[in-house]
Design a protein around this motif. Sequence first.
Motif, mmCIF file in Angstrom:
data_model
loop_
_atom_site.group_PDB
_atom_site.id
_atom_site.type_symbol
_atom_site.label_atom_id
_atom_site.label_comp_id
_atom_site.label_asym_id
_atom_site.label_seq_id
_atom_site.Cartn_x
_atom_site.Cartn_y
_atom_site.Cartn_z
ATOM 1 N N PHE A 111 2.655 11.523 2.548
ATOM 2 C CA PHE A 111 2.346 10.762 1.346
ATOM 3 C C PHE A 111 0.921 10.223 1.477
ATOM 4 N N LEU A 112 0.046 10.600 0.563
ATOM 5 C CA LEU A 112 -1.358 10.176 0.557
ATOM 6 C C LEU A 112 -1.545 9.229 -0.627
ATOM 7 N N ILE A 113 -1.832 7.954 -0.329
ATOM 8 C CA ILE A 113 -1.745 6.892 -1.344
ATOM 9 C C ILE A 113 -3.118 6.309 -1.636
ATOM 10 N N ASP A 114 -3.509 6.309 -2.893
ATOM 11 C CA ASP A 114 -4.716 5.628 -3.361
ATOM 12 C C ASP A 114 -4.483 4.112 -3.249
ATOM 13 N N SER A 115 -5.274 3.461 -2.381
ATOM 14 C CA SER A 115 -5.141 2.014 -2.189
ATOM 15 C C SER A 115 -6.446 1.319 -2.547
ATOM 16 N N SER A 116 -7.164 1.892 -3.530
ATOM 17 C CA SER A 116 -8.457 1.338 -3.937
ATOM 18 C C SER A 116 -8.268 0.143 -4.855
ATOM 19 N N ASP A 117 -9.387 -0.472 -5.222
ATOM 20 C CA ASP A 117 -9.343 -1.670 -6.066
ATOM 21 C C ASP A 117 -8.639 -1.407 -7.390
ATOM 22 N N VAL A 137 -0.548 8.047 4.691
ATOM 23 C CA VAL A 137 -1.967 7.717 4.797
ATOM 24 C C VAL A 137 -2.380 6.984 3.532
ATOM 25 N N GLN A 138 -3.141 5.901 3.666
ATOM 26 C CA GLN A 138 -3.752 5.235 2.516
ATOM 27 C C GLN A 138 -5.250 5.530 2.512
ATOM 28 N N PHE A 139 -5.881 5.427 1.358
ATOM 29 C CA PHE A 139 -7.321 5.663 1.292
ATOM 30 C C PHE A 139 -7.914 4.945 0.099
ATOM 31 N N SER A 140 -9.222 4.691 0.190
ATOM 32 C CA SER A 140 -10.026 4.215 -0.942
ATOM 33 C C SER A 140 -11.406 4.824 -0.735
ATOM 34 N N ASN A 141 -12.397 3.989 -0.347
ATOM 35 C CA ASN A 141 -13.681 4.587 0.035
ATOM 36 C C ASN A 141 -13.621 5.129 1.454
ATOM 37 N N ASP A 142 -12.624 4.671 2.222
ATOM 38 C CA ASP A 142 -12.391 5.156 3.572
ATOM 39 C C ASP A 142 -10.920 5.548 3.690
ATOM 40 N N LYS A 191 -5.028 -2.101 0.711
ATOM 41 C CA LYS A 191 -6.263 -2.071 1.488
ATOM 42 C C LYS A 191 -7.468 -2.496 0.659
ATOM 43 N N GLY A 192 -7.572 -1.990 -0.585
ATOM 44 C CA GLY A 192 -8.718 -2.286 -1.425
ATOM 45 C C GLY A 192 -9.930 -1.456 -1.031
ATOM 46 N N GLY A 193 -10.966 -1.523 -1.844
ATOM 47 C CA GLY A 193 -12.195 -0.809 -1.563
ATOM 48 C C GLY A 193 -12.592 0.089 -2.712
ATOM 49 N N SER A 194 -13.883 0.398 -2.787
ATOM 50 C CA SER A 194 -14.398 1.330 -3.787
ATOM 51 C C SER A 194 -15.709 1.887 -3.260
ATOM 52 N N PRO A 195 -16.210 3.037 -3.721
ATOM 53 C CA PRO A 195 -15.566 3.900 -4.720
ATOM 54 C C PRO A 195 -14.423 4.703 -4.116
ATOM 55 N N LEU A 248 2.370 17.793 0.567
ATOM 56 C CA LEU A 248 1.466 16.659 0.385
ATOM 57 C C LEU A 248 1.781 16.026 -0.958
ATOM 58 N N VAL A 249 2.140 14.721 -0.929
ATOM 59 C CA VAL A 249 2.417 13.985 -2.165
ATOM 60 C C VAL A 249 1.284 12.983 -2.351
ATOM 61 N N LEU A 250 0.444 13.189 -3.374
ATOM 62 C CA LEU A 250 -0.736 12.369 -3.609
ATOM 63 C C LEU A 250 -0.487 11.400 -4.755
ATOM 64 N N PHE A 251 -0.722 10.101 -4.504
ATOM 65 C CA PHE A 251 -0.660 9.078 -5.543
ATOM 66 C C PHE A 251 -2.102 8.685 -5.871
ATOM 67 N N LEU A 252 -2.487 8.758 -7.132
ATOM 68 C CA LEU A 252 -3.874 8.543 -7.507
ATOM 69 C C LEU A 252 -3.945 7.590 -8.698
ATOM 70 N N GLY A 253 -4.891 6.614 -8.628
ATOM 71 C CA GLY A 253 -4.998 5.617 -9.698
ATOM 72 C C GLY A 253 -6.366 5.553 -10.324
ATOM 73 N N GLY A 254 -7.197 6.597 -10.100
ATOM 74 C CA GLY A 254 -8.526 6.581 -10.696
ATOM 75 C C GLY A 254 -9.242 7.889 -10.443
ATOM 76 N N LYS A 255 -10.483 7.969 -10.874
ATOM 77 C CA LYS A 255 -11.266 9.194 -10.716
ATOM 78 C C LYS A 255 -11.993 9.164 -9.384
ATOM 79 N N SER A 256 -11.976 10.275 -8.684
ATOM 80 C CA SER A 256 -12.652 10.372 -7.395
ATOM 81 C C SER A 256 -14.160 10.424 -7.598
ATOM 82 N N GLN A 257 -14.881 9.776 -6.671
ATOM 83 C CA GLN A 257 -16.330 9.792 -6.727
ATOM 84 C C GLN A 257 -16.912 10.916 -5.880
ATOM 85 N N ASP A 258 -16.082 11.606 -5.129
ATOM 86 C CA ASP A 258 -16.587 12.745 -4.363
ATOM 87 C C ASP A 258 -15.859 14.023 -4.807
#
Length: 1777
Positions: free
Chosen positions: A1236-1242, A1275-1280, A1306-1310, A1341-1351
Motif C-alpha cells: 500500500f503506497l499512501i499519499d501523506s502530503s499536505d 509506504v507513505q510519501f509526500s515530497n519524500d 507525515k505532511g509535506g509538499s510538493p 501495488l495499491v496507490l492512494f493519491l490526493g493530488g497531482k504529482s510534481q514529478d
Amino acid sequence: MRKHRHLPLVAIISLLLSCLAMTHAQQQSDVKNGAAADIVFLVDSSWSAGKDRFLLVQEFLSDVVESLAVGDNDFHFALVRLNGNPHTEFLLNTYHTKQEVLSHILNMSYIGGSNQTGKGLEYIIHSHLTEASGSRAADGVPQVIVVLTDGQSEDGFALPSAELKSADVNVFAVGVEDADETALREIASDPLSMHVFNLENVTSLHDIVGNLVSCIRSSVNPERAGDTESLKDITAQDSADIIFLIDGSNNTGSAHFAVIRDFLVNVLERLSVGNQQIRVGVVQYSDEPRTVFSLNTYPSKATVLDAVKRLSFEGGELANIGLALDYVVENHFTRAGGSRVEEGVPQVLVLISAGPSSDEIRDGVVALKQASVFSFGLGAQAASRAELQHIATDDSLVFTVPEFRSFGDLQEQILPYLSRVAQRHIILQPPAIVTQVVEVNKRDIVFLVDGSSSLGQPNFNAIRDFVARVIQRLEIGKDLVQVSVAQYADTVKPEFYLNTHANKKDAITAVRRMRALEGSALYTGSALDFVRNNLFTSAAGHRAAEGVPKLLVLITGGKSLDEVSQPAQELKRGSIMAFAIGSRASDEDELKEIAFDSSLVFIPAEFRPAPLQSMLLSLLAPLRTLTGTTEESKRDILFLFDGSANVMGQFPAVRDFLYKIVEELDVKPDGTRVAIAQFSDDVRLESRFNEHQNKAEILNLVKRMKIKTGKALNLGYALDYALRNIFVRSAGSRIEDNVQQFLVLLVAGRSTDAVAGPASSLKQRGVIPFIFQAKNADPDELEQIVPAPAFILAAESLPKIGDLQAQIVSLLKAAQSAGPVSGEKDVVFLIDGSEGVRSGFPLLKEFVQRVVENLDVGPDRVRVALVQYSDRTRPEFYLNSHMDQQGVISAIRKLTLLGGPIPNTGAALDFVLRNILTRSTGSRIADGVPQLLIVLTAERSGDDVRGPSVVLKQGGAVPIGIGIGNADISEMQTISFIPDFALAIPTFRELGTVQQLISERVIQLNREELSTLKPVFLPSPSAGVGSKKDVVFLIDGSQNAGPEFQHIRTLIERLVEYLDIGFDTTRVAVIQFSDDSKVEFPLNAHFSKDEVQNAVRRLRPKGGRQVYIGNALQYALKNVFQRPLGSRIEEGVPQFLVLISSGRSDDEVGESAVELKQFGVAPLAIARHTDQEELVKISLSPEYVFSVSTFRELPRLEQKLLSPITTLTSQQIQQILASTRYPPSVIESDAADIVFLIDSSDAVRPDGIAHIRDFISRIVRRLNIGPSKVRIGVVQFSNDVFPEFYLKTHKTQNLVLEAIRRLRFKGGSPLNTGKALEFVARNLFVKSAGSRIEDGVPQHLVLFLGGKSQDDVTRHAQVISSSGIMRLGIGDRNVDRTDLQAITNDPRLVFTVREFRELPNIEERVMLSFGPSGATPQPPGVDFTSPPRPEKKKADIVFLLDGSINFRRDSFQEVLRFVAEIVDTVYEDGDSIRVGLVQYNSDPTDEFFLKDYSTKRQIIDAINKVVYKGGRHANTKVGIEHLRLNHFVPSAGSRLDERVPQIAFVITGGKSVEDAQGVSLALTQKGVKVFAVGVRNIDSEEVGKIASNSATAFRVGSVQELSELSETVLETLHDAMHETLCPGVTDVSKACNLEVILGFDGSRDQNVFVSQKGLESKMDDILTRISQMQRISCSGSQLPTVRVSVVANTPSGPVEAFDFAEYQPELFEKFRNMRSQHPYILTADTLRLYQNKFKQSSPDSVKVVIHFTDGVDGDLDDLHRASEELRQEGRCQASLV
C-alpha cells in the motif's frame, strides 16, 4: 565584555518611596472593600523588536494584571498597541474575568510598531474613555492609563497630555531603552515621583511590577492609614521582612555572642512580629553564611523568640561579610525565602559586626541596593564604621559601640527606625543615578585540585572553600566567566564542566558538595594532559570559536610522581595559562615550570582558611585580566556614522551596534582610543580621541547619543572633515606617533557630493577604512574609499546590522595584531559531498569555517582551498582564489551540497594531488611550504584509498583523516600522514568537539615539526580484518531459563575474557529474548573488555513464559546486525550469533534462520532439553550445535565455541553457507504480496490519512495473512518517502493491523509520486524486503493519491509494469486522473471517491481487483477462520497540559499536536472513548470535559482550538487534584462506576511548585492510571513521582522529540485500556475482601516437603505477607480483609490444611501436617477443586489462586479448559509459580 549593573534609579526609588507608604493592612483593605478602576495599557512596541523582548513586555503586562485583579477588586482592563496607527487589542468591556485578559495578552504576536505615542493617547481619550467602550468614569470609577514607551514620540505629546490632565485621568509613564525623561514627565500625572518610571532596558520591567501596582492602588484609593508614633502601640498595619545578619566569627567570641542574642530578644519583644506583620529571619556568618531560620520558618512571635533564644555561637577564623550579603540577597530576600517583596513589603537587613570583613564587600553591597533593601549597620569592638557606612542605606542607619557590654544601648536607637520603616514613615532616599560599568572579560577557568589522601581532610576542606570564594568573586555566566572544577590524584575526576553551571550559585553549591578523591598517589603531569584534552574542549563548554582565554588554576599539596615538563609545555602551546598554588610540601621549581609565568606561582604558609584568604586578591587580579597575549597595540579608531534621514527610525539599532563594538575594545589612554562623529549635510563630533579615554565614559556617551538628522549626505565633506579635525594631534590622535589610524564608516545612502578626492587623501595619510554598506549606499562609490572590496561589509538591513559585530571586531583586532602564529602553509579541505552527508552538511561547513577562523590567512601566510567530492570531484576554490580570511569564509558559507551516491575518496585524493597541489592553483609545494590536507567523510570509500594516499604522502602532502558516522576508521588511518592523525566521531554534532584539536594541529604542523615526522604507509584496510569479529549473544531470558541464568552470564563473561575486545578488533552485543526480544547492548556500545564484562554482570533475566526463537533471530537481524548499530558486515568482518536457549522454540524458526544465514551471519546454537533438528536448522552447520541437560554444563563448551569464533574467516563462513541446502519455500495457492503506497502530503490532511488507515485495516482483515500466504507492506510519501514496514516485517494479521493502526500523517509538499514509485520498485518489490516476485507470487501495488504529482510518474510506472506488478489506483476529487491511469495502465483499476471518508463504498471492488491470486480470507474448499477483530476499546482519558511558560506558545502547539495524534491513533471505529482536557499553570482551566464530545472528530477539533494559557509557574499538584475532584466523577462524564478504564495523561515542561506525588497517589488509588510525560526542564525522578508506575512515566528532551515517544506511549496506553477488573466481581475499590487459595504439587516419586526444602519457610513468609497486605486497591482508609486457604490435590482426592480464614501463625502447623500426604499433583481436577471451593465462599470477594508447581501432571489441554472455566466464573487471578 562588560556587564551593566544599575544601582537603584531615581525614578524607581522615588516611586518606591512614594508608594510604600501604603501599608500591608491598606492593601488588604483594598481587597476587602473592592477597589475599582478602569485601566488602559498603551504599548508603544517600536523599541521591543524581536520575539524575546516582546515576550518580556507580555510578561510585564500579565504580571501587572495578575497583581491587581485579586480578591474583590473591580479592575477593568483595555489594551492599545501602536503599529503605525493605534490598534485596539480589547476594550474595557470586552472581558469580564482576569483569565480572559491574561489569555489575550499571552496570545498576542509581535507586530512591530512606531513611536507615535501622542496619537495613541488621543485615540484612548476618544475611543476608550467612553461609556460605550466600557468606561465607568460617570460612576466615579478612577480612570488610569499606563503608557509603555521609549519616550521619543514622533508626533509630540502636548495636546493629548493636556487633555488627559483636564479629564482627570491618572497617567503612569513607563519609559524604557533610554527614554526621554522630559517627554515622560510631560504625559505623566502628578506627583511625578509616583507616576514616572524610567528604565535602562526592557529586562528591568519585571523589577518594577510591585512598585507600579502599589502606586496604581494608591492612586485609585488615596486614603492613607493613620500614622502612629508610639513604639509600644505598633498595630497590625506594620509589615516588614527583617533579616538579622550576625557575626559568628572569632571576632565576636562565644561570650559576646550571648550579648547579641539578648539584644535580639529585647528588640523582637518590642516589634509586632507575626506572619502578616513583621517577619524575621536570622543568618550567622563567619567563613560561610549559615541560615539559622528564614522569614517563613516561624509564624508567631513566640516561636521566633524561642528560636532566637536557642541561638548558639558557630565560630570561624574569617568574617566574610561580602559573601554573606550575597547570600542573604540570593536566599532570603526572595519569595522562596519567605520575602513579600512582590507585595511591596519593606525589606530590611540588620548587620551586626564585630570586625572588618575578610573579603571584598563591593558585589554584596551592589546586590543589596539592587534588591532595594533597607540596610542597617550595627558594630562593636573592631567593627569598621566606614565599612558599615558603605553597606548601610544611609549613614544615619549605622550604630556602633566600642565594646559589647554597651551593645544593649543600641536597642533604643534602632527600634524607632525599624518601626517607622514598618509603618512606611521612613522611606529609601534616592541616590543619584549611578550606572556602574563592570569590566567582565570572558574567560574559561578550570580549577585542578589535589584530592590525594596525603593532603588530609582539613587541608582539602580549606582548598574547597577557597575555590568557592574565588568563584564568588567572579562574574559567572554563559557569556561571562565559565568555570570547571576537577580533582586529581592517581586519576582525574571532573566535578563539573565549563558548560555545566550557568550561574554563580549553582557552581558554588557544586564546589561545596565536593568530597576528597582520596587517591593514593599524585600524578600532576597526566592530570595536566587530561585537563588539556578533556576540559578545554568545545564539548566541555570551552568557547574556542570566540577566542575566550583558557586559564588553569592548579592547587597541589605535593611533588608529582610523574613528569610535568612535557605536559606543561603542551599547556603553553595550547595557549592555556596556568596558575600554580602549592603547599610547602610541593616543589617550587615544578610549580614554576607549570605556571604560565613565575608571577603566577603562589605558596601560602599552609592550606588553611586564613593563609589562603590572604592571597585571594593577588590571585584574582591576574585571573580577571590576564589574556595570555602581549598588550594590544595602540590604535586610534574613528566611528563616523550616517546620521541623516537614511537612518531615521532605526537609529537605536545603529547605536546598539556601536555600543557592542566599543564594548569589545580595550579602550584606555595608552591602548585603544575612540572618537565618534555623525554626518549628514555636515558633521557633528560626539567625542574626540582625547575626550573620553576609558570604556565606561565612552559607553555612557554612546547610550545617550541622539540622531543628528539632515536630508543631504555629504560623505566627501565628512571624510575631509575627519582628516582635518579628528585625525590630528589636537583631537587626541596619535597619527604623528605612528599609531595606526582606523576609520569605521557607516553609510546608508548615496553621497550628494564627490568622494574621490577626500578618499585619496585618506589613503595617503595611511588611515585604514572599514565601511558598513546599508540600505541605498552605492557600492561603487564606497569602493573608491577602501583599498579592496573586502573592506566593505554589507548589512542586510539596519535592524540586522548587529550581525556584523563579531566580524568588524575581529577585523579591527586582526589589523593590528600578528594573529595566530601559524606560519606559511597551504591547507586544503577535501569534504564528502555525497547524499549521505546531506543532513550534516551545515555542521560540516560550520566546522570548516571555525578551523579557518583560527588560521592567519594571507598570501604570504596561510592559503586555503576546498574540494567537494562524491562519485565525482568539484573544486570549490583554489589556494590562490581568496587571499584573506573573510574571502575564504564567505566562500565556505556559499557552499552547496554536491550530491552523488557514494564517496570515491581514492579518486578525490588523486584529484587533489594532480589539480590542487600545483603552482598554477596557488600551491607553494615547490617552495617547501607545508601542504596540509584535511579529509572529512561520512561513508566508507567506494574505491581504494591506499594507492592514492601513498602517492599523496610521497608527494609531500600531510593528510589528516576525520571519519564521521559510517566512515571506516581504518581508512582514515590509511589516508592520514600517521595513524595518530586520524579521528573518528559518531555524528556530525560531535565535529565541534574536535575542531579545536584540528585547529591546533594545523597551526602546530610547521616545517620544523614536520621534519621530525615520517609518513606511515598502512596496508589496505580490507587486508587487516583477521582479528575483527562481531559476536552477538542471543540468550534466553524466559522463566524457564531464569533459575540457571547466572550460568549463561558466566559463560559470556569467560568467553569475553578470551576475546580481543576493542573498537577495531572484536565487538560484542547481547540480546535477551522470551515472548519478545530486547537489546541489552549493541555492538557499538562497549569497546573494552572491562566495559563488556561489567555490562554482562548487570544482566538479569527479563522473564516471560514463551520462547520465541524464530522471532528473536529476526529481531537480531534487524536490530543488531546493521551498520548503524556497530555491525561491520559490509566490511567483510565475520558475524557470529551465539544462541543460548532453554528449550524448543514456541514459534517457527526455519525461515528466520535461513534469512539470517543468507545475510552472512554464522549462528552457533546451544540449547537445553531440545531435539537436534531445530538446532541444526538454526546453526551454521551441524558441528556447531551443542546440547546440554543443564546450563551448569556450559563451561565445558567454552573452547568449542571459541574455536569457530576465533578461527573462521568471512570467506570460510561464506563457503559453508554456499554449500548449505535450504528447503524450498512453501507458497500456498492464495499467496500474494501487496504494498500500500499512501499519499501523506499536505493535501491529504490528517483526517484523510485516518480514513485511508481505517480502509486498509478493513481490507487486511479480509486477507489471509501469513509468511506463506499474503504479505503486506506499507509506504507513505509526500515530497519524500517514508517506509512504514516491509513485506517481510509482520507475519500475522494482528501484527499487520497493529502497525497500520499506528500510521500517522507525515505532511509535506510538493507531491513526488514518481519518486515514491521508484522507491517501492527498488526497495519493496525485491527479495531482501520479503517480496516473492522471483517465486512467481502475484505482486500488487495499491496507490492512494490526493493530488497531482510534481514529478514524472510515467517512467517509473513503466518500470513497475514491466516487472509484472499489478497497479491499483485510488484517488479523491483532487487527484489527477491521468496520473492514476498512467500508473495503472488500465482504467478499470482506477477508483475515485469524492472524499477519502467514502472509501468503504469501493471496498468490494478493490477486493475483486486483486484478481485470481486468491488473496482472500477463504480460498475455495478451505475452512479458514480469520483472527478475531480486536475487541473494541472503552476508556475515559483526561489530558492535563502544562500551559505555563515552561512551554512557549510554539512549543505548546507541538504538545497539542502530540495529544491530537494520540487521540487520533488510539480512537478507532466503534470504540467508546471519551476525552477531557485541562490546561494549568498556577491554577487549572477546564478546556472540555469527558461528557462534552462524543466523536473522534469533535474531540480533535476541540484540542486544536485550545489557546495557550501562559503564566510564570506550573503547579502540577493543583492540576492533578482538580482532575480527581472535577473530572473523574460521573457528573463530568466519567464512567468509573461502569468499570471503564480511567486514564489521566499529564504533560509537563518543568518541576511543579508543589510536590504532586501525594495527589497522584490519591488519584491512582481512586482507580485512575496516571501517565506522565516530562519535557525539557524536569528530570525522570520527578516524572516518576507523578506517574502511577515506571511503565507510565516518560521523559523527552524537547517537544520535538514527543513524536518519537508516540509509539512507546501508545503501546502502554493500549495495555492500560485493555486492563479490566475481574468480570462479575464487585469493584475492589469498594469491596476490600480478598480470598486466596495457596496450592502446590510435587514429583510423583518424591515427597515435595523433602525435595523442596525451602517450601515450608517460603510458605510461612507468603502467608504472613498476604495477611499484612496494605490498602492497595481499597477506598478511603479501608484495609483489605484477606482470608486464605491452603489446599492441594492428590490422586486419591483433595487434602486441605485449613479453610478460608484470616491467617494466624497457629494455622501454619496445619499446613505442616500435610507432609504425610503425597504425592500432590497438578491436573484439571486440581483447578476444578479450587473452583468448587470458591463457589462455596463469599460472592463479594476477589478470588486469587497461587499455585507452586514443578510441572503439569495431567493432560495439558484439559488443564487449559479447566483454567478457562475458572476465569469465566470470575476467578480471574491465577498465578503458577
